[in-house]
Design a protein around this motif. Structure first.
Motif, PDB file in Angstrom:
ATOM      1  N   ARG A  57      -0.811  -9.215   6.144  1.00 35.75           N
ATOM      2  CA  ARG A  57      -0.091 -10.551   5.839  1.00 35.75           C
ATOM      3  C   ARG A  57      -0.029 -10.440   4.400  1.00 35.75           C
ATOM      4  N   HIS A  58      -0.757  -9.564   3.665  1.00 37.49           N
ATOM      5  CA  HIS A  58      -0.792  -9.621   2.120  1.00 37.49           C
ATOM      6  C   HIS A  58      -0.246  -8.281   1.734  1.00 37.49           C
ATOM      7  N   VAL A  59       0.085  -7.451   2.420  1.00 34.80           N
ATOM      8  CA  VAL A  59       0.598  -6.174   1.993  1.00 34.80           C
ATOM      9  C   VAL A  59       1.388  -5.804   0.744  1.00 34.80           C
ATOM     10  N   GLU A  60       2.347  -6.738   0.469  1.00 36.81           N
ATOM     11  CA  GLU A  60       3.388  -6.807  -0.506  1.00 36.81           C
ATOM     12  C   GLU A  60       2.887  -7.193  -1.823  1.00 36.81           C
ATOM     13  N   LYS A  61       2.148  -8.342  -1.701  1.00 35.34           N
ATOM     14  CA  LYS A  61       1.612  -8.580  -2.726  1.00 35.34           C
ATOM     15  C   LYS A  61       0.391  -7.617  -3.392  1.00 35.34           C
ATOM     16  N   LEU A  62      -0.599  -7.141  -2.513  1.00 32.28           N
ATOM     17  CA  LEU A  62      -1.453  -6.170  -2.732  1.00 32.28           C
ATOM     18  C   LEU A  62      -0.497  -4.901  -3.481  1.00 32.28           C
ATOM     19  N   ARG A  63       0.339  -4.601  -2.736  1.00 30.25           N
ATOM     20  CA  ARG A  63       1.271  -3.110  -3.389  1.00 30.25           C
ATOM     21  C   ARG A  63       1.669  -3.720  -4.864  1.00 30.25           C
ATOM     22  N   ARG A  64       2.170  -4.687  -5.208  1.00 35.17           N
ATOM     23  CA  ARG A  64       2.509  -5.255  -6.400  1.00 35.17           C
ATOM     24  C   ARG A  64       1.537  -5.191  -7.525  1.00 35.17           C
ATOM     25  N   HIS A  65       0.353  -5.514  -6.899  1.00 32.11           N
ATOM     26  CA  HIS A  65      -0.998  -5.544  -8.000  1.00 32.11           C
ATOM     27  C   HIS A  65      -1.358  -4.466  -8.091  1.00 32.11           C
ATOM     28  N   ALA A  66      -1.445  -3.497  -6.924  1.00 32.27           N
ATOM     29  CA  ALA A  66      -2.188  -2.142  -7.111  1.00 32.27           C
ATOM     30  C   ALA A  66      -1.340  -0.930  -8.194  1.00 32.27           C
ATOM     31  N   ILE A  67       0.230  -1.565  -8.279  1.00 30.37           N
ATOM     32  CA  ILE A  67       0.924  -0.594  -9.230  1.00 30.37           C
ATOM     33  C   ILE A  67       1.225   0.750  -8.742  1.00 30.37           C
ATOM     34  N   LYS A  68       0.150   1.724  -8.659  1.00 29.98           N
ATOM     35  CA  LYS A  68       0.529   2.823  -8.238  1.00 29.98           C
ATOM     36  C   LYS A  68      -0.405   3.292  -7.327  1.00 29.98           C
ATOM     37  N   ASP A  69      -0.010   4.418  -6.543  1.00 28.48           N
ATOM     38  CA  ASP A  69      -1.017   5.157  -5.727  1.00 28.48           C
ATOM     39  C   ASP A  69      -1.431   4.062  -4.541  1.00 28.48           C
ATOM     40  N   PHE A  70      -0.591   3.296  -4.174  1.00 28.97           N
ATOM     41  CA  PHE A  70      -1.020   2.034  -3.299  1.00 28.97           C
ATOM     42  C   PHE A  70      -1.390   2.835  -1.867  1.00 28.97           C
ATOM     43  N   GLU A  71      -0.779   3.721  -1.130  1.00 30.17           N
ATOM     44  CA  GLU A  71      -1.400   4.232  -0.104  1.00 30.17           C
ATOM     45  C   GLU A  71      -2.562   4.955  -0.190  1.00 30.17           C
ATOM     46  N   THR A  72      -2.827   5.673  -1.104  1.00 30.85           N
ATOM     47  CA  THR A  72      -4.029   6.396  -1.367  1.00 30.85           C
ATOM     48  C   THR A  72      -5.293   5.581  -1.496  1.00 30.85           C
ATOM     49  N   LYS A  73      -4.915   4.231  -2.038  1.00 34.28           N
ATOM     50  CA  LYS A  73      -5.905   3.361  -2.184  1.00 34.28           C
ATOM     51  C   LYS A  73      -6.314   2.421  -0.842  1.00 34.28           C
ATOM     52  N   VAL A  74      -5.193   2.452  -0.304  1.00 33.92           N
ATOM     53  CA  VAL A  74      -5.641   1.853   1.262  1.00 33.92           C
ATOM     54  C   VAL A  74      -6.215   2.517   2.037  1.00 33.92           C
ATOM     55  N   MET A  75      -5.956   4.027   2.035  1.00 36.13           N
ATOM     56  CA  MET A  75      -6.657   4.959   2.683  1.00 36.13           C
ATOM     57  C   MET A  75      -8.174   4.870   2.319  1.00 36.13           C
ATOM     58  N   LEU A  76      -8.342   4.910   1.077  1.00 36.64           N
ATOM     59  CA  LEU A  76      -9.735   5.009   0.484  1.00 36.64           C
ATOM     60  C   LEU A  76     -10.403   3.722   1.033  1.00 36.64           C
ATOM     61  N   ALA A  77      -9.734   2.591   0.831  1.00 35.61           N
ATOM     62  CA  ALA A  77     -10.542   1.339   1.315  1.00 35.61           C
ATOM     63  C   ALA A  77     -10.911   1.432   2.594  1.00 35.61           C
ATOM     64  N   PHE A  78     -10.046   1.534   3.364  1.00 38.17           N
ATOM     65  CA  PHE A  78     -10.296   1.651   4.800  1.00 38.17           C
ATOM     66  C   PHE A  78     -11.098   2.609   5.397  1.00 38.17           C
ATOM     67  N   MET A  79     -11.121   3.717   4.729  1.00 34.82           N
ATOM     68  CA  MET A  79     -12.186   4.957   5.094  1.00 34.82           C
ATOM     69  C   MET A  79     -13.681   4.611   4.844  1.00 34.82           C
ATOM     70  N   LEU A  80     -13.908   3.418   3.807  1.00 30.40           N
ATOM     71  CA  LEU A  80     -15.151   3.170   3.685  1.00 30.40           C
ATOM     72  C   LEU A  80     -15.773   2.243   4.523  1.00 30.40           C
ATOM     73  N   VAL A  81     -14.965   1.679   5.363  1.00 29.98           N
ATOM     74  CA  VAL A  81     -15.439   0.540   6.265  1.00 29.98           C
ATOM     75  C   VAL A  81     -15.127   0.750   7.693  1.00 29.98           C
ATOM     76  N   HIS A  82     -15.965   0.223   8.648  1.00 28.72           N
ATOM     77  CA  HIS A  82     -15.883   0.317   9.768  1.00 28.72           C
ATOM     78  C   HIS A  82     -14.933  -0.905  10.447  1.00 28.72           C
ATOM     79  N   VAL A  83     -14.061  -0.795  11.128  1.00 29.95           N
ATOM     80  CA  VAL A  83     -13.174  -1.850  11.439  1.00 29.95           C
ATOM     81  C   VAL A  83     -13.568  -2.299  12.876  1.00 29.95           C
ATOM     82  N   VAL A  84     -14.289  -3.517  13.252  1.00 33.36           N
ATOM     83  CA  VAL A  84     -14.903  -3.634  14.443  1.00 33.36           C
ATOM     84  C   VAL A  84     -13.793  -4.724  15.234  1.00 33.36           C
TER      85      VAL A  84
END
Length: 167
Positions: A57-84
């Motif tokens: 729901r917030h992906v575009e807003k997050l992408r704008r704030h992340a500025i660069k390497d968005f996909e890498t940061k997303v992978m990094l974030a979701f690799m740290l957590v178990h989605v239940v």
């Protein structure tokens, strides 16, 4: 909450990660304080599947704030957590909604997962934290409190400090 305290004392602290902390990691990546904490400590992080829905729901807003390497940061974030998956905490949703409706029903899945796993929520949402402190129905900690807990302070001392900071 006796049980949550017990889980904290075991090897590797278990926490339910609220989407606001997860999104900080998506925006700032390895520069975020939360990421540095996670990198330095053995943590078992969980988030409800609704966090993925919220992310989309917030992906575009997050992408704008992340500025660069968005996909890498997303992978990094979701690799740290178990989605239940919702099915695993579904039995706690009614109780969690009863709690969350007093401040924000959107927090229901995070509280439900916390109740199910009997572990604290790591969040920057002051309403979630304050209600947890006032009622002791669950435990919620902000980043500063998580740092103090990881430095060896007792959960009770961390909660007392947190209550004083939020007054």
């Amino acid at each position: 909450m006796e049980g949550a305290g017990g889980r904290i004392q075991e090897e590797g602290i278990a926490l339910v990660l609220d989407s606001n902390v997860l999104f900080m990691i998506v925006v700032a990546g390895s520069r975020s304080r939360a990421y540095r904490i996670i990198e330095e400590h053995e943590l078992n992080l969980f988030t409800p599947e609704e966090a993925l829905i919220e992310f989309h729901r917030h992906v575009e807003k997050l992408r704008r704030h992340a500025i660069k390497d968005f996909e890498t940061k997303v992978m990094l974030a979701f690799m740290l957590v178990h989605v239940v998956p919702r099915e695993l905490y579904e039995d706690k949703l009614r109780d969690a909604y009863t709690i969350a409706r007093t401040f924000d029903p959107k927090d229901t899945p995070f509280i439900a997962l916390s109740l199910k796993l009997n572990v604290p929520i790591w969040t920057e949402d002051k309403d979630v934290i304050k209600y947890g402190i006032q009622t002791r129905r669950y435990i919620a900690l902000d980043t500063i409190a998580v740092e103090k807990l990881l430095s060896g302070k007792s959960l009770e001392n961390v909660l007392q400090d947190l209550a004083l900071r939020l007054k």
